[in-house]
Design an enzyme around this catalytic site. Structure first.
Site, mmCIF file in Angstrom:
data_model
loop_
_atom_site.group_PDB
_atom_site.id
_atom_site.type_symbol
_atom_site.label_atom_id
_atom_site.label_comp_id
_atom_site.label_asym_id
_atom_site.label_seq_id
_atom_site.Cartn_x
_atom_site.Cartn_y
_atom_site.Cartn_z
ATOM 1 N N HIS A 114 0.814 -1.219 0.000
ATOM 2 C CA HIS A 114 0.000 0.000 0.000
ATOM 3 C C HIS A 114 0.850 1.272 0.000
ATOM 4 O O HIS A 114 0.766 2.093 -0.913
ATOM 5 C CB HIS A 114 -0.928 0.006 1.222
ATOM 6 C CG HIS A 114 -1.867 -1.151 1.262
ATOM 7 N ND1 HIS A 114 -2.727 -1.451 0.239
ATOM 8 C CD2 HIS A 114 -2.086 -2.095 2.213
ATOM 9 C CE1 HIS A 114 -3.441 -2.513 0.552
ATOM 10 N NE2 HIS A 114 -3.057 -2.933 1.743
ATOM 11 N N CYS A 118 -6.570 -6.761 2.878
ATOM 12 C CA CYS A 118 -7.849 -6.653 3.580
ATOM 13 C C CYS A 118 -8.962 -7.374 2.819
ATOM 14 O O CYS A 118 -10.065 -7.557 3.343
ATOM 15 C CB CYS A 118 -8.226 -5.192 3.795
ATOM 16 S SG CYS A 118 -8.164 -4.187 2.297
#
Length: 454
Positions: free
Chosen positions: A10, A42
């Site tokens: 990320h 996630c």
């Protein structure tokens, strides 16, 4: 300008893409030890549960896309040494074993985190897995096909999402955690009790306040998890005990928290000049407590990675801190939280109070009017909002983002009571439930008798 980036999930992807766009003349080299980049971890539970059919949709960049921006991405290369004073690094090709040296003008450390793996007896048995990256998710799906009894160790967000996914796939599921409540870092007891009942109503066995002591197996494969409170049949075990920052490369070179999280300033600069860090590898400024904390969240990571690029030449845009805002959907319940729970606030030594409301989120004359439970935590003396938690069958989770902004701006309960929200019967009541929470915390006013005596 030579820019070296270590790690590309990320924070790394955000830093790389923005650096390439802002400084087209920069020579950017990325070192990534895995065989893929930018995986949305996630989404693992969604992939395992079958809600996401195409795993490629969980990637939002690729080495090819970075190459189009002029970035040299060295996949399957692990950086094994960094000298921040000499501005050099050494990397190893994990496939061939070949090592190489490189130099940099600017170093961006986005090495992320790695699961905490306690040394349990029997940990070497097959079918004891981690849940962190794309390869883990594929292994979980492969092993789960033949598994009947699944044990998940760790009742944080990932663990709770996984037990739901396994149950929906017809598995017999047990969730083990050493704490007395699930999701205890995010929610107070009013919310965890309801969520635990929801899981149990769906047939998931909870083994709370129990610590794993060992794994037992047969023919090299796990068959049982033994805890301080019992024994649980298992032909698949997923460890979701937590994460720690992956920062050994910079040990004794930059300032860190005791757990190894790199400390950065509001411009993502470490204590060493020209060395920047972002994402799960570092600490964030936590607004509710006004001090650094380790809060590994994808939202923090992409913001911090973007800020690294903006501040690479000179301090330009400062980080506003975080409230650790998060959300989760468990069966029909939509749950979100931000900032400190009431218990966490008191553990920090803050004299805190809270108000909890339970009301229908829109007028009762509407065809449906689901109940919403909202708890807002605040500091008694200053009345400053510290945190909030919400649960409803209706998706009202965006309201927690509003509370997050309130915390960031140091708003009080009085301000929350009278802040301007629109009213439309499809969506809310004349008094929005956020207003209602603020009103519920207003202190009493002096009586007429008291006023006359004065």
């Amino acid at each position: 300008m030579k820019v070296a980036v270590i790690g590309c999930t990320h924070a790394g992807t955000a830093a790389i893409v923005n650096t390439a766009k802002l400084y087209p003349e920069a020579q950017i080299t990325v070192y990534e030890r895995n065989d893929n980049i930018s995986f949305l971890s996630c989404g693992i539970a969604l992939y395992v549960g079958g809600m996401v059919q195409n795993p490629q949709e969980l990637f939002y960049s690729s080495p090819e896309q970075l190459a189009e921006l002029g970035v040299d991405t060295k996949m399957r290369h692990e950086v094994i040494a960094v000298d921040t004073d000499r501005k050099t690094l050494r990397a190893r090709n994990v496939v061939t074993g070949e090592e190489m040296d490189d130099t940099f003008d600017k170093l961006i450390v986005t090495t992320g985190s790695w699961p905490i793996i306690p040394k349990f007896e029997g940990s070497e048995l097959d079918n004891i897995l981690l849940s962190k990256n794309y390869n883990h998710s594929n292994t979980i799906i492969e092993k789960a096909e033949k598994a009947k009894h699944v044990v998940v160790v760790g009742a944080g967000y990932i663990g709770v999402e996984l037990v739901e996914a396994f149950q929906l796939n017809g598995k017999q599921v047990t969730l083990i955690d050493a704490e007395e409540r699930i999701l205890n870092k995010y929610l107070d007891v009013e919310f965890t009790e309801a969520t635990e009942k929801n899981l149990q109503d769906h047939g998931i066995r909870l083994a709370l306040q129990e610590k794993v002591t060992r794994f037992e197996g047969k023919d090299g494969k796990v068959t049982k998890v033994v805890t301080t409170g019992g024994e649980y049949e298992a032909d698949l075990v997923i460890l979701c005990i937590g994460f720690r920052p992956n920062t050994e490369l910079l040990k004794d070179q930059v300032n860190m928290l005791p757990n190894g999280a790199i400390v950065v300033n509001q411009y993502m600069e470490t204590s060493k000049k020209d060395v920047y860090a972002a994402g799960d590898s570092c600490a964030v400024f936590y607004n509710p407590t006004q001090k650094p904390a380790y809060i590994p969240l994808a939202t923090n990571a992409v913001r911090m990675g973007t800020l690294v690029a903006r501040n690479l030449i000179k301090p330009t845009v400062s980080y506003m801190g975080t409230q650790g805002t998060s959300g989760i959907k468990i069966y029909e319940d939509n749950i979100a939280a931000t900032g400190l729970t009431e218990l966490a606030a008191k553990a920090e030594g803050i004299d805190a109070d809270a108000v909890t409301i339970r009301e229908n989120y829109r007028p009762e004359f509407m065809p449906t009017h689901e109940l919403v439970t909202l708890k807002v935590v605040f500091e008694k003396g200053t009345r400053r909002i510290l945190g909030a938690q919400l649960m409803s069958k209706a998706d009202l989770t965006q309201s927690i983002n509003t509370i997050s902004v309130c915390i960031q701006n140091k708003m009080t309960m009085e301000q929350l009571a009278f802040v301007d929200f629109f009213f439309q019967p499809h969506y809310n009541k004349p008094w929005n439930f956020l207003n209602t929470a603020g009103l519920g915390a207003l202190p009493p006013v002096p009586s007429v008798k008291q006023f006359v005596q004065v």
